[in-house]
Write a protein that holds these residues in place. Structure first.
Motif, PDB file in Angstrom:
ATOM      1  N   UNK A 186       0.818  -1.209   0.000  1.00 56.59           N
ATOM      2  CA  UNK A 186       0.000   0.000   0.000  1.00 56.59           C
ATOM      3  C   UNK A 186       0.855   1.264   0.000  1.00 56.59           C
ATOM      4  N   UNK A 187       1.955   1.226   0.730  1.00 53.02           N
ATOM      5  CA  UNK A 187       2.853   2.382   0.767  1.00 53.02           C
ATOM      6  C   UNK A 187       3.456   2.648  -0.606  1.00 53.02           C
ATOM      7  N   UNK A 188       3.856   1.578  -1.309  1.00 53.18           N
ATOM      8  CA  UNK A 188       4.399   1.740  -2.655  1.00 53.18           C
ATOM      9  C   UNK A 188       3.354   2.338  -3.599  1.00 53.18           C
ATOM     10  N   UNK A 189       2.121   1.891  -3.446  1.00 50.74           N
ATOM     11  CA  UNK A 189       1.038   2.418  -4.281  1.00 50.74           C
ATOM     12  C   UNK A 189       0.814   3.899  -4.010  1.00 50.74           C
ATOM     13  N   UNK A 190       0.793   4.270  -2.740  1.00 48.54           N
ATOM     14  CA  UNK A 190       0.607   5.673  -2.372  1.00 48.54           C
ATOM     15  C   UNK A 190       1.736   6.546  -2.904  1.00 48.54           C
ATOM     16  N   UNK A 191       2.969   6.093  -2.762  1.00 53.36           N
ATOM     17  CA  UNK A 191       4.115   6.873  -3.232  1.00 53.36           C
ATOM     18  C   UNK A 191       4.037   7.113  -4.734  1.00 53.36           C
ATOM     19  N   UNK A 192       3.668   6.085  -5.479  1.00 53.07           N
ATOM     20  CA  UNK A 192       3.569   6.233  -6.936  1.00 53.07           C
ATOM     21  C   UNK A 192       2.509   7.263  -7.315  1.00 53.07           C
ATOM     22  N   UNK A 193       1.374   7.239  -6.639  1.00 47.77           N
ATOM     23  CA  UNK A 193       0.305   8.195  -6.927  1.00 47.77           C
ATOM     24  C   UNK A 193       0.700   9.610  -6.516  1.00 47.77           C
ATOM     25  N   UNK A 194       1.336   9.731  -5.370  1.00 45.12           N
ATOM     26  CA  UNK A 194       1.746  11.055  -4.898  1.00 45.12           C
ATOM     27  C   UNK A 194       2.859  11.640  -5.772  1.00 45.12           C
ATOM     28  N   UNK A 195       3.691  10.789  -6.320  1.00 48.30           N
ATOM     29  CA  UNK A 195       4.737  11.260  -7.222  1.00 48.30           C
ATOM     30  C   UNK A 195       4.144  11.807  -8.511  1.00 48.30           C
ATOM     31  N   UNK A 196       3.022  11.242  -8.934  1.00 39.90           N
ATOM     32  CA  UNK A 196       2.389  11.686 -10.181  1.00 39.90           C
ATOM     33  C   UNK A 196       1.715  13.043 -10.035  1.00 39.90           C
ATOM     34  N   UNK A 197       1.236  13.359  -8.845  1.00 40.25           N
ATOM     35  CA  UNK A 197       0.452  14.582  -8.664  1.00 40.25           C
ATOM     36  C   UNK A 197       1.214  15.859  -9.040  1.00 40.25           C
ATOM     37  N   UNK A 198       2.423  16.102  -8.509  1.00 41.93           N
ATOM     38  CA  UNK A 198       3.124  17.321  -8.900  1.00 41.93           C
ATOM     39  C   UNK A 198       3.506  17.347 -10.378  1.00 41.93           C
ATOM     40  N   UNK A 199       3.740  16.186 -10.970  1.00 45.01           N
ATOM     41  CA  UNK A 199       4.015  16.158 -12.403  1.00 45.01           C
ATOM     42  C   UNK A 199       2.804  16.641 -13.195  1.00 45.01           C
ATOM     43  N   UNK A 200       1.613  16.236 -12.749  1.00 46.45           N
ATOM     44  CA  UNK A 200       0.381  16.692 -13.396  1.00 46.45           C
ATOM     45  C   UNK A 200       0.216  18.207 -13.265  1.00 46.45           C
ATOM     46  N   UNK A 201       0.421  18.711 -12.062  1.00 44.94           N
ATOM     47  CA  UNK A 201       0.266  20.148 -11.837  1.00 44.94           C
ATOM     48  C   UNK A 201       1.290  20.932 -12.651  1.00 44.94           C
ATOM     49  N   UNK A 202       2.528  20.447 -12.688  1.00 45.94           N
ATOM     50  CA  UNK A 202       3.558  21.122 -13.465  1.00 45.94           C
ATOM     51  C   UNK A 202       3.218  21.119 -14.949  1.00 45.94           C
ATOM     52  N   UNK A 203       2.727  19.994 -15.450  1.00 48.20           N
ATOM     53  CA  UNK A 203       2.346  19.903 -16.862  1.00 48.20           C
ATOM     54  C   UNK A 203       1.206  20.860 -17.181  1.00 48.20           C
ATOM     55  N   UNK A 204       0.239  20.969 -16.273  1.00 46.73           N
ATOM     56  CA  UNK A 204      -0.888  21.885 -16.484  1.00 46.73           C
ATOM     57  C   UNK A 204      -0.415  23.329 -16.533  1.00 46.73           C
ATOM     58  N   UNK A 205       0.490  23.690 -15.640  1.00 41.56           N
ATOM     59  CA  UNK A 205       1.032  25.054 -15.642  1.00 41.56           C
ATOM     60  C   UNK A 205       1.815  25.331 -16.915  1.00 41.56           C
ATOM     61  N   UNK A 206       2.591  24.341 -17.368  1.00 42.77           N
ATOM     62  CA  UNK A 206       3.358  24.514 -18.602  1.00 42.77           C
ATOM     63  C   UNK A 206       2.437  24.703 -19.796  1.00 42.77           C
ATOM     64  N   UNK A 207       1.333  23.956 -19.834  1.00 44.96           N
ATOM     65  CA  UNK A 207       0.371  24.100 -20.923  1.00 44.96           C
ATOM     66  C   UNK A 207      -0.304  25.463 -20.872  1.00 44.96           C
ATOM     67  N   UNK A 208      -0.643  25.923 -19.678  1.00 43.13           N
ATOM     68  CA  UNK A 208      -1.286  27.228 -19.521  1.00 43.13           C
ATOM     69  C   UNK A 208      -0.377  28.357 -19.991  1.00 43.13           C
TER      70      UNK A 208
END
Length: 328
Positions: free
Chosen positions: A236-258
């Protein structure tokens, strides 16, 4: 660069979560998969009232956007609640139509913003030859090379790993626009679609993790909850880490697109592959830790498990996304 959401964005996410929690989305998903789109369309109308679809439509066309970061916030919640329908394709179509110099195309944008138009989009060069939910859409747009056409009909529904993702090949159609700007607009629309799909994947992964955590607290073995086992905690910890690692990448990509940054395409690809793989890993974890009950269709968990892999591959497979990142 800030990756944390502000108070208004967090409140937007909470309001969508509350609305969708009360809407019984599993019933809407099952109905959609069976060909009954009425509950899904009713949900679509409520999302439009909340401003979700307007986030991809410019203000000059009665929208609120384009607001990529808010779009990520919204689609993460849509993924968490497994909302059915071509929502990704509709916002991508809005991004496409906004960049095509054609009055007929522009006239569709206010309808998308208001939720009156459900639009599917097919860009074979990026997403394959099938349009999502073409049978339920008010319009199906197809971009092949530098030509944009409005499909007249769709072929029979194709089997899908997710029964609520109904795929069909668009047939025939009327040419709406042709030229270099169509190809450029389609490339931009595909990036919007990839970003929104990545956000959906993140939401699906979070829903799977949350449901699995609750289950392992209740399921017992040898007289204790299996959630107390070290191996389960690590998984479960590995799953959480993978999801949490993706979140800032998504936000950064959205800002770059904007901001229209040159590296936006690579950032979107990185976010897409990371969120997609994390959600797929969350599905495998959920299936394993739920045991035999995880394989049953009656359990709502199956609605999310079935979405993880199709979303991982939609609008950019992991291999294609990695290639884009390496090429940059």
């Amino acid at each position: 660069m800030r990756f944390l959401l502000d108070d208004e964005q967090r409140e937007f996410a909470r309001s969508l979560d509350s609305m969708l929690t009360a809407a019984d989305t599993p019933a809407a998903v099952r109905a959609w998969a069976a060909g009954d789109t009425a509950p899904g369309r009713a949900l679509w109308a409520r999302l439009a009232e909340a401003g979700v679809l307007a986030l991809a439509v410019p203000e000059r066309h009665d929208g609120l956007g384009p607001l990529p970061l808010e779009l990520v916030v919204a689609f993460t919640e849509l993924g968490r609640h497994a909302v059915p329908g071509p929502l990704v394709e509709t916002v991508a179509a809005a991004a496409l139509l906004d960049r095509v110099d054609d009055p007929t195309a522009a006239a569709r944008l206010p309808q998308i913003a208001s939720g009156k138009a459900v639009v599917s989009l097919c860009v074979p060069a990026v997403g394959g030859p099938y349009a999502l939910d073409a049978d339920a859409a008010d319009a199906v747009l197809v971009v092949e090379g530098d030509t944009l056409r409005l499909a007249e009909t769709a072929g029979p529904v194709q089997p899908s790993a997710d029964p609520a993702r109904r795929l069909a090949r668009p047939l025939g159609g009327t040419v709406l626009a042709r030229g270099p700007e169509v190809a450029a607009a389609a490339a931009h629309a595909a990036e919007v679609a990839a970003l929104a799909t990545a956000a959906q994947s993140l939401g699906v992964g979070r829903a799977l993790l949350d449901r699995t955590v609750e289950y392992v607290k209740q399921r017992t073995q040898f007289g204790v909850a299996i959630g107390s086992f070290q191996a389960v905690k690590h998984r479960l910890a590995d799953t959480l880490l993978a999801l949490e690692f993706a979140r800032p990448l998504l936000h950064s990509a959205a800002l770059a697109l904007a901001e229209g940054a040159a590296h936006a395409s690579a950032e979107i690809a990185a976010a897409k592959v990371t969120a997609g793989e994390a959600a797929y890993a969350a599905a495998r974890t959920a299936l394993q830790l739920h045991g035999a009950v995880g394989y049953t269709e009656e359990l709502d968990l199956a609605l999310w498990i079935r979405k993880a892999r199709p979303l991982r591959d939609a609008w950019g497979t992991p291999a294609a996304c990695r290639a884009r990142v390496l090429a940059s």
